[in-house]
Design an enzyme around this catalytic site. Structure first.
Site, PDB file in Angstrom:
ATOM      1  N   ASP A  42      35.866  41.425  29.208  1.00  0.00           N
ATOM      2  CA  ASP A  42      35.729  42.152  30.801  1.00  0.00           C
ATOM      3  C   ASP A  42      37.086  41.464  31.182  1.00  0.00           C
ATOM      4  O   ASP A  42      37.475  41.188  32.125  1.00  0.00           O
ATOM      5  CB  ASP A  42      33.913  42.121  31.449  1.00  0.00           C
ATOM      6  CG  ASP A  42      33.885  41.130  31.228  1.00  0.00           C
ATOM      7  OD1 ASP A  42      34.565  40.250  30.689  1.00  0.00           O
ATOM      8  OD2 ASP A  42      32.780  40.524  32.276  1.00  0.00           O
ATOM      9  N   SER A  43      37.095  40.523  30.751  1.00  0.00           N
ATOM     10  CA  SER A  43      38.237  39.654  31.286  1.00  0.00           C
ATOM     11  C   SER A  43      39.058  40.521  31.701  1.00  0.00           C
ATOM     12  O   SER A  43      40.041  39.859  31.931  1.00  0.00           O
ATOM     13  CB  SER A  43      38.661  38.345  30.021  1.00  0.00           C
ATOM     14  OG  SER A  43      39.167  39.467  29.062  1.00  0.00           O
ATOM     15  N   ASP A  81      33.307  44.505  25.405  1.00  0.00           N
ATOM     16  CA  ASP A  81      32.033  43.758  27.142  1.00  0.00           C
ATOM     17  C   ASP A  81      31.378  44.629  27.491  1.00  0.00           C
ATOM     18  O   ASP A  81      32.053  45.197  28.034  1.00  0.00           O
ATOM     19  CB  ASP A  81      33.389  43.176  27.055  1.00  0.00           C
ATOM     20  CG  ASP A  81      32.633  41.428  27.727  1.00  0.00           C
ATOM     21  OD1 ASP A  81      31.216  41.437  27.124  1.00  0.00           O
ATOM     22  OD2 ASP A  81      33.799  40.895  28.360  1.00  0.00           O
ATOM     23  N   LYS A 111      29.168  43.443  23.540  1.00  0.00           N
ATOM     24  CA  LYS A 111      28.734  41.771  23.465  1.00  0.00           C
ATOM     25  C   LYS A 111      28.224  41.818  25.306  1.00  0.00           C
ATOM     26  O   LYS A 111      28.816  42.420  26.178  1.00  0.00           O
ATOM     27  CB  LYS A 111      30.208  41.431  23.973  1.00  0.00           C
ATOM     28  CG  LYS A 111      29.826  39.338  23.995  1.00  0.00           C
ATOM     29  CD  LYS A 111      30.901  38.819  24.465  1.00  0.00           C
ATOM     30  CE  LYS A 111      31.977  38.792  24.693  1.00  0.00           C
ATOM     31  NZ  LYS A 111      31.627  38.432  26.942  1.00  0.00           N
ATOM     32  N   GLU A 113      26.927  39.193  27.975  1.00  0.00           N
ATOM     33  CA  GLU A 113      26.575  38.224  28.753  1.00  0.00           C
ATOM     34  C   GLU A 113      25.176  37.111  28.887  1.00  0.00           C
ATOM     35  O   GLU A 113      24.578  38.147  29.276  1.00  0.00           O
ATOM     36  CB  GLU A 113      27.533  37.207  30.025  1.00  0.00           C
ATOM     37  CG  GLU A 113      29.402  37.764  30.251  1.00  0.00           C
ATOM     38  CD  GLU A 113      29.453  37.554  31.110  1.00  0.00           C
ATOM     39  OE1 GLU A 113      28.920  36.604  32.164  1.00  0.00           O
ATOM     40  OE2 GLU A 113      30.753  37.880  30.860  1.00  0.00           O
ATOM     41  N   GLU A 180      31.345  29.566  24.993  1.00  0.00           N
ATOM     42  CA  GLU A 180      31.430  29.329  26.206  1.00  0.00           C
ATOM     43  C   GLU A 180      32.059  27.995  27.105  1.00  0.00           C
ATOM     44  O   GLU A 180      30.767  27.527  27.606  1.00  0.00           O
ATOM     45  CB  GLU A 180      32.353  30.478  27.204  1.00  0.00           C
ATOM     46  CG  GLU A 180      33.542  30.917  27.615  1.00  0.00           C
ATOM     47  CD  GLU A 180      34.145  31.701  28.411  1.00  0.00           C
ATOM     48  OE1 GLU A 180      33.245  32.721  28.306  1.00  0.00           O
ATOM     49  OE2 GLU A 180      34.794  31.684  29.317  1.00  0.00           O
TER      50      GLU A 180
HETATM   51  O1  KIV Z   1      35.604  39.022  28.579  1.00  0.00           O
HETATM   52  C1  KIV Z   1      36.550  38.065  27.948  1.00  0.00           C
HETATM   53  O2  KIV Z   1      37.506  38.146  27.383  1.00  0.00           O
HETATM   54  C2  KIV Z   1      34.823  36.875  27.277  1.00  0.00           C
HETATM   55  C3  KIV Z   1      35.688  36.235  25.932  1.00  0.00           C
HETATM   56  C4  KIV Z   1      36.237  34.701  26.958  1.00  0.00           C
HETATM   57  C5  KIV Z   1      34.600  35.341  25.135  1.00  0.00           C
HETATM   58  O3  KIV Z   1      33.754  37.166  27.175  1.00  0.00           O
END
Ligand code: KIV
Length: 270
Positions: A42-43, A81, A111, A113, A180
């Site tokens: 989600d970055s 994510d 993934k 959080e 992280e």
């Molecule tokens: O969203 C993302 O790119 C992440 C990584 C930094 C682990 O969660």
């Protein structure tokens, strides 16, 4: 081909490489380089969608980008994510959103959080056949609660909570854990405490693998976090190519004969 099982088996054996990607051409390059895991993070909110944080990113955006990455790859494990509030509010909705990533976007895993609120959800998703990568330490979706993107687990209580939550998520079925922006000595202890692999970002050298945001690695952003490393200057190369294109159009150098085509039958239509 990398699977969640092979990633688990890599723990303590060989370093796991993971990078983010948000589109097909970048995913292709990453896979050709032999990176094990591609995270459709989600970055993307900051990295490619022009937001100031990850909070506005939607399930549709992650699903669309994950589909592009999955179509471009055969070997890498593709992890989608789950964006802010797409999980953890309501169980049925969390399952539906995570399920979309596998059914619709062809991800191999999701993934989350993580925190106390994701232990049972991790168990439920895993039971249903949706592999979960957990994520502890700095969880950017909590930026407003944390008051910034600050290092986590720096005090004893907070460090102990991270170790405990890491164990809980392993026990609930997570196949790996992102750590992280935590002290490297804490990341080492979490890694020793678990049998699933840890993948660090800003967590020092003693995790089972490393992950970075691809735009930081490529040098595409004008800012990157202090724990990241730029391995290229793609922004510089893009600037050079775009300026050269503009110059060539303005000077009449482009398009040249080899880029054009003349059909003599249509010589005298006007
Ligand atoms: O969203 C993302 O790119 C992440 C990584 C930094 C682990 O969660």
């Amino acid at each position: 081909m990398t699977t969640t099982r092979t990633v688990r088996e890599m723990a303590g054996e060989e370093p796991i490489t993971m990078l983010t990607a948000y589109d097909a051409p970048t995913a292709e390059v990453i896979e050709e380089a032999g990176v094990d895991v591609i995270l459709v993070g989600d970055s993307m909110g900051n990295a490619v969608l022009g937001y100031d944080s990850t909070l506005p990113v939607t399930v549709d955006e992650v699903a669309s980008r994950t589909g592009a990455v999955a179509r471009a790859t055969d070997d890498a494990l593709v992890v989608a994510d789950m964006p802010f509030l797409s999980f953890g509010v309501d169980d049925a909705e969390s399952i539906e959103n995570a399920g979309r990533m596998l059914k619709e976007a062809d991800a191999d895993a999701v993934k989350l959080e993580s925190g106390p609120h994701t232990v049972e959800l991790t168990r439920r998703l895993t039971d249903l056949g949706i592999p979960v990568m957990a994520h502890l330490g700095l969880t950017p979706q909590h930026v407003n609660q944390l008051g910034g993107y600050t290092r986590q687990g720096t005090e004893r209580d907070a460090a102990e909570e991270i170790v405990e939550l890491a164990r809980d998520h392993e026990e609930a079925g997570a196949f790996s854990l992102v750590l992280e922006h935590v002290p490297s000595n804490l990341a080492r202890q979490v890694t020793e405490a678990l049998s699933i692999p840890t993948i660090g970002i800003g967590a020092g050298p003693d995790t089972d693998g490393q992950v970075l945001v691809v735009t930081d690695v490529l040098g595409l952003d004008d800012w990157s976090p202090p724990f990241s490393k730029q391995f290229g200057d793609v922004r510089g190369e893009m600037q050079r190519a775009v300026s050269e294109y503009r110059r060539a159009v303005e000077s009449g150098e482009f398009p040249a004969e080899e880029h054009s085509h003349v059909e003599h039958d249509v010589d005298d239509v006007y």
